[in-house]
Design an enzyme around this catalytic site. Sequence first.
Site, PDB file in Angstrom:
ATOM      1  N   GLY A  12      11.081 116.445  12.722  1.00 44.39           N
ATOM      2  CA  GLY A  12      11.763 116.905  13.618  1.00 44.39           C
ATOM      3  C   GLY A  12      12.249 114.878  13.387  1.00 44.39           C
ATOM      4  O   GLY A  12      11.689 114.441  13.393  1.00 44.39           O
ATOM      5  N   ALA A  61      11.586 121.768  18.899  1.00 44.01           N
ATOM      6  CA  ALA A  61      12.869 122.662  19.756  1.00 44.01           C
ATOM      7  C   ALA A  61      13.392 123.597  18.917  1.00 44.01           C
ATOM      8  O   ALA A  61      13.942 123.103  17.529  1.00 44.01           O
ATOM      9  CB  ALA A  61      13.682 122.143  20.432  1.00 44.01           C
ATOM     10  N   TYR A 126      21.598 127.076  24.370  1.00 49.49           N
ATOM     11  CA  TYR A 126      21.032 126.409  24.234  1.00 49.49           C
ATOM     12  C   TYR A 126      20.237 125.514  25.527  1.00 49.49           C
ATOM     13  O   TYR A 126      18.969 125.712  25.725  1.00 49.49           O
ATOM     14  CB  TYR A 126      20.839 125.161  23.244  1.00 49.49           C
ATOM     15  CG  TYR A 126      20.762 123.578  23.537  1.00 49.49           C
ATOM     16  CD1 TYR A 126      19.049 123.952  22.481  1.00 49.49           C
ATOM     17  CD2 TYR A 126      20.874 122.495  23.105  1.00 49.49           C
ATOM     18  CE1 TYR A 126      19.035 122.847  21.956  1.00 49.49           C
ATOM     19  CE2 TYR A 126      20.603 121.738  23.155  1.00 49.49           C
ATOM     20  CZ  TYR A 126      19.195 121.513  22.457  1.00 49.49           C
ATOM     21  OH  TYR A 126      17.961 120.289  22.120  1.00 49.49           O
TER      22      TYR A 126
HETATM   23  N1  LIG Z   1      19.102 116.531  18.915  1.00 49.61           N
HETATM   24  C1  LIG Z   1      19.812 116.221  20.179  1.00 49.61           C
HETATM   25  O1  LIG Z   1      21.095 116.055  20.089  1.00 49.61           O
HETATM   26  C2  LIG Z   1      19.284 116.026  21.423  1.00 49.61           C
HETATM   27  C3  LIG Z   1      19.923 115.968  22.580  1.00 49.61           C
HETATM   28  C4  LIG Z   1      18.818 116.141  23.666  1.00 49.61           C
HETATM   29  C5  LIG Z   1      17.423 116.830  23.876  1.00 49.61           C
HETATM   30  N2  LIG Z   1      16.948 116.838  22.331  1.00 49.61           N
HETATM   31  C6  LIG Z   1      15.657 117.239  22.587  1.00 49.61           C
HETATM   32  O2  LIG Z   1      14.838 116.228  21.579  1.00 49.61           O
HETATM   33  C7  LIG Z   1      13.852 116.721  21.581  1.00 49.61           C
HETATM   34  C8  LIG Z   1      13.382 116.916  19.708  1.00 49.61           C
HETATM   35  O3  LIG Z   1      15.023 116.890  18.968  1.00 49.61           O
HETATM   36  P1  LIG Z   1      15.482 116.622  18.180  1.00 49.61           P
HETATM   37  O4  LIG Z   1      16.580 115.712  17.149  1.00 49.61           O
HETATM   38  O5  LIG Z   1      13.466 115.526  16.819  1.00 49.61           O
HETATM   39  O6  LIG Z   1      14.591 117.954  17.578  1.00 49.61           O
HETATM   40  P2  LIG Z   1      14.634 118.665  15.491  1.00 49.61           P
HETATM   41  O7  LIG Z   1      15.028 117.232  14.280  1.00 49.61           O
HETATM   42  O8  LIG Z   1      15.851 119.134  15.173  1.00 49.61           O
HETATM   43  O9  LIG Z   1      13.246 119.189  15.040  1.00 49.61           O
HETATM   44  C9  LIG Z   1      13.036 119.715  16.077  1.00 49.61           C
HETATM   45  C10 LIG Z   1      11.447 120.145  14.975  1.00 49.61           C
HETATM   46  O10 LIG Z   1      11.478 121.529  15.701  1.00 49.61           O
HETATM   47  C11 LIG Z   1      10.988 122.631  15.140  1.00 49.61           C
HETATM   48  N3  LIG Z   1      11.025 124.003  14.815  1.00 49.61           N
HETATM   49  C12 LIG Z   1      12.013 124.507  15.150  1.00 49.61           C
HETATM   50  N4  LIG Z   1      11.521 125.918  15.141  1.00 49.61           N
HETATM   51  C13 LIG Z   1       9.989 126.034  15.163  1.00 49.61           C
HETATM   52  C14 LIG Z   1       8.961 126.937  15.280  1.00 49.61           C
HETATM   53  N5  LIG Z   1       9.343 128.603  15.330  1.00 49.61           N
HETATM   54  N6  LIG Z   1       8.023 126.492  15.398  1.00 49.61           N
HETATM   55  C15 LIG Z   1       7.379 125.589  15.494  1.00 49.61           C
HETATM   56  N7  LIG Z   1       8.398 124.062  14.830  1.00 49.61           N
HETATM   57  C16 LIG Z   1       9.566 124.531  15.535  1.00 49.61           C
HETATM   58  C17 LIG Z   1      11.857 122.563  13.654  1.00 49.61           C
HETATM   59  O11 LIG Z   1      11.531 122.395  12.441  1.00 49.61           O
HETATM   60  P3  LIG Z   1      12.684 123.476  10.906  1.00 49.61           P
HETATM   61  O12 LIG Z   1      13.183 122.133  10.990  1.00 49.61           O
HETATM   62  O13 LIG Z   1      12.021 124.093  10.052  1.00 49.61           O
HETATM   63  O14 LIG Z   1      13.055 123.789  12.318  1.00 49.61           O
HETATM   64  C18 LIG Z   1      12.306 120.463  14.075  1.00 49.61           C
HETATM   65  O15 LIG Z   1      10.980 120.083  12.956  1.00 49.61           O
HETATM   66  C19 LIG Z   1      13.884 118.304  21.976  1.00 49.61           C
HETATM   67  O16 LIG Z   1      13.838 118.756  22.687  1.00 49.61           O
HETATM   68  C20 LIG Z   1      15.999 118.564  22.177  1.00 49.61           C
HETATM   69  O17 LIG Z   1      15.449 119.679  22.986  1.00 49.61           O
HETATM   70  C21 LIG Z   1      17.973 116.791  21.443  1.00 49.61           C
END
Ligand SMILES: NC(=O)c1ccc[n+]([C@@H]2O[C@H](COP(=O)([O-])OP(=O)(O)OC[C@H]3O[C@@H](n4cnc5c(N)ncnc54)[C@H](OP(=O)(O)O)[C@@H]3O)[C@@H](O)[C@H]2O)c1
Length: 293
Positions: A12, A61, A126
């Site tokens: 991610g 996530a 979410y």
């Molecule tokens: N993105 C935002 O704008 C944002 C904002 C606020 C907080 N956050 C939080 O910050 C953190 C990091 O976010 P990010 O943007 O880096 O997330 P991301 O790029 O969506 O990466 C999440 C990773 O989790 C993996 N994942 C999803 N379902 C899974 C499962 N069942 N088993 C194992 N792995 C799984 C995904 O794999 P796949 O790609 O294969 O699904 C992906 O590699 C998270 O806690 C998120 O809630 C994000």
Amino acid sequence: MRSKILLFGSHGQLGWEMQRTLAPLGEVIAFDFPEIDLTKPESLRNVLRDYAPQIIINAAAYTNVDKAESEPELAYRVNAEAPGVMAEEAMRLNAAFIHFSTDYVFDGKKGSAYVETDTPNPLNIYGKTKLSGDLKVQEVGGSFLIFRTSWVYSLRHGGFVTKVLEWARNQETLRIVDDQIGSPTWARMLAEATAQVIAQGRGEPVGYLREKAGLYHLAGSGSCSRYVWAEAILQLDSKKEEQVVTKLLPAKSSEFLTPAERPVNTALECNRSKIIFNITLPCWKFALRLMSQ
Ligand SMILES: NC(=O)c1ccc[n+]([C@@H]2O[C@H](COP(=O)([O-])OP(=O)(O)OC[C@H]3O[C@@H](n4cnc5c(N)ncnc54)[C@H](OP(=O)(O)O)[C@@H]3O)[C@@H](O)[C@H]2O)c1
């Protein structure tokens, strides 16, 4: 002593950066889907017991805000149940657990930046599932940190920055909402800050993080609307000559029907991270400039 660190979500935006920033701190064992499926609590427990790490980091996530509306159970398993299991296993192993949460736990109606003690009231699935995860981790307690962050971006995955850059290469007019406010956070800065916090433990991260356990806001400094963010993305684009866009127009969220409702203003106040860890992430625009180079 070098720590054994188990990282989830390594493909991610944040997890990718974490792999690199954690490397000097210990042996990093990184997992993502499909090697580990967080919807399967027993295999998650087995992995944690087999590797018995000193530090567990969950950057995984279910982050597709709109899709979560039609897959609430799946989102709940990944965003709430899995972090609960990680927290329990961390307690059992006497390990530290670092987890990430979101500004979308708030309804955005406060009118000023949110602090950690503000009452969450998520508007979408979410946000609800992420809040349940936070509560489960806090209930278990122990040596845990939850970093609540906002509008995470990188050049990986189809996040807002990559989408704006792509639209700018395909469309002459872009309409972007100016009534959603947040704190854009470059995944690399968040990963570096997290590694710095672990490094402050000076070889005893578990005890150190137990002393500092709790919930912290950690996001890019300042805030802006998505429209202003898009304007900066276009300005700082290092390959501007590829853009075909000629007009960027402000729009309202009500003009775009999306399955999930978005909160209007979820800027995060990050003073607690500054006071406890002496860490402040740079201004969102400065970070965007660095990323764009
Ligand atoms: N993105 C935002 O704008 C944002 C904002 C606020 C907080 N956050 C939080 O910050 C953190 C990091 O976010 P990010 O943007 O880096 O997330 P991301 O790029 O969506 O990466 C999440 C990773 O989790 C993996 N994942 C999803 N379902 C899974 C499962 N069942 N088993 C194992 N792995 C799984 C995904 O794999 P796949 O790609 O294969 O699904 C992906 O590699 C998270 O806690 C998120 O809630 C994000």
